[in-house]
Design an enzyme around this catalytic site. Sequence first.
Site, PDB file in Angstrom:
ATOM      1  N   HIS A 184       0.830  -1.198   0.000  1.00  0.00           N
ATOM      2  CA  HIS A 184       0.000   0.000   0.000  1.00  0.00           C
ATOM      3  C   HIS A 184       0.863   1.246   0.000  1.00  0.00           C
ATOM      4  O   HIS A 184       1.845   1.329   0.730  1.00  0.00           O
ATOM      5  CB  HIS A 184      -0.866   0.041   1.257  1.00  0.00           C
ATOM      6  CG  HIS A 184      -2.107  -0.765   1.145  1.00  0.00           C
ATOM      7  ND1 HIS A 184      -3.122  -0.426   0.291  1.00  0.00           N
ATOM      8  CD2 HIS A 184      -2.508  -1.907   1.755  1.00  0.00           C
ATOM      9  CE1 HIS A 184      -4.093  -1.313   0.389  1.00  0.00           C
ATOM     10  NE2 HIS A 184      -3.745  -2.238   1.271  1.00  0.00           N
TER      11      HIS A 184
ATOM     12  N   CYS B  90       0.837   1.945  -5.750  1.00  0.00           N
ATOM     13  CA  CYS B  90      -0.023   2.743  -6.616  1.00  0.00           C
ATOM     14  C   CYS B  90       0.496   4.160  -6.748  1.00  0.00           C
ATOM     15  O   CYS B  90       1.271   4.649  -5.942  1.00  0.00           O
ATOM     16  CB  CYS B  90      -1.470   2.737  -6.120  1.00  0.00           C
ATOM     17  SG  CYS B  90      -1.677   3.601  -4.575  1.00  0.00           S
TER      18      CYS B  90
ATOM     19  N   ARG C  31       0.845   2.808 -11.652  1.00  0.00           N
ATOM     20  CA  ARG C  31       1.611   2.048 -10.665  1.00  0.00           C
ATOM     21  C   ARG C  31       3.049   2.551 -10.682  1.00  0.00           C
ATOM     22  O   ARG C  31       3.561   2.934 -11.739  1.00  0.00           O
ATOM     23  CB  ARG C  31       1.616   0.553 -11.015  1.00  0.00           C
ATOM     24  CG  ARG C  31       0.260  -0.094 -11.011  1.00  0.00           C
ATOM     25  CD  ARG C  31      -0.310  -0.246  -9.620  1.00  0.00           C
ATOM     26  NE  ARG C  31      -1.612  -0.879  -9.659  1.00  0.00           N
ATOM     27  CZ  ARG C  31      -2.751  -0.215  -9.769  1.00  0.00           C
ATOM     28  NH1 ARG C  31      -2.755   1.095  -9.841  1.00  0.00           N
ATOM     29  NH2 ARG C  31      -3.894  -0.850  -9.802  1.00  0.00           N
TER      30      ARG C  31
END
Lengths: 53, 229
Positions: free
Chosen positions: B128, B197, B206
Amino acid sequence: MYGWIWRHLPGSAWVKALLSLMLVVAVVYVLFQYVFPWAEPLLPFNDVTVDNQ
Amino acid sequence: MRVVVRTVSELCITAGALIVLFVAYVLFWTGVKADTVMDDQIDQLQQQWSQGSVRQPKVTAGASASPARPAPYRSEKPFAIMYIPRLGFTWNKPVLEGTQVGTLKKGLGHYANTAQLGQPGNFSVAGHRRTYGDPFKDFPRLRRGDAVVLTDGTTWFTYRIDKGPYKTVPSDIEVIDPVPRKSGYTRPGRYLTLTTCDPEWGHSHRLIVWAHLDSTQPVEDGKPVALRR
């Protein structure tokens, strides 16, 4: 809506205040424990992989 | 009329409170939860390792670049700890097998069906950028030459970043190929790919970095140079 809840809570003003506080805590708990964890993956913050494996 | 106005305004206030709560949840609470869960995963790993349930592959002299092949990773279970000094001296995260939404809440996710740690091929890991502890928040600060250190309880693996952060689109699955396209690598080797991301809160792109295995050493020899202060 809130007035209706207030009128339907039993007891004196202090008891009502305490009961509403408990209601608020219960609602926040349900939101944090069940509703938000369900809603959060629908937002894009989880897409960190290529090809969405 | 009055009742209608009152009800509508009450609903507006409720909706506003709900949104504020949700933002607090995403910004703050997922981080609190993730930190607990990740510490838990690391504790689990360390307990496993201290009990020696990881069989000690005898690393023979001269074979330092090819440690014994590890057993297949169990899905959604932690198997390694990653350290990236550039992201902070205390930055360490568990690496779990698989990249499902639920797995990534507990740590970094190893793309199943990419190479295993230290093995020939491309060991690929997703994490994340934001929410759930923000593990890869400072991803754009990674530079060529930075160390990415991993341990599986028996061996330290030090990877060195060669290229990145490279911005691409989510459908670009060739970035985790054994010899990743656009990485500049031309021959098969022991590579590492990290994905997250971009933009920070978005999902349109990305960010990728690529690294190669620089050195390995058994845990008995102490921490690798990259982790020494």
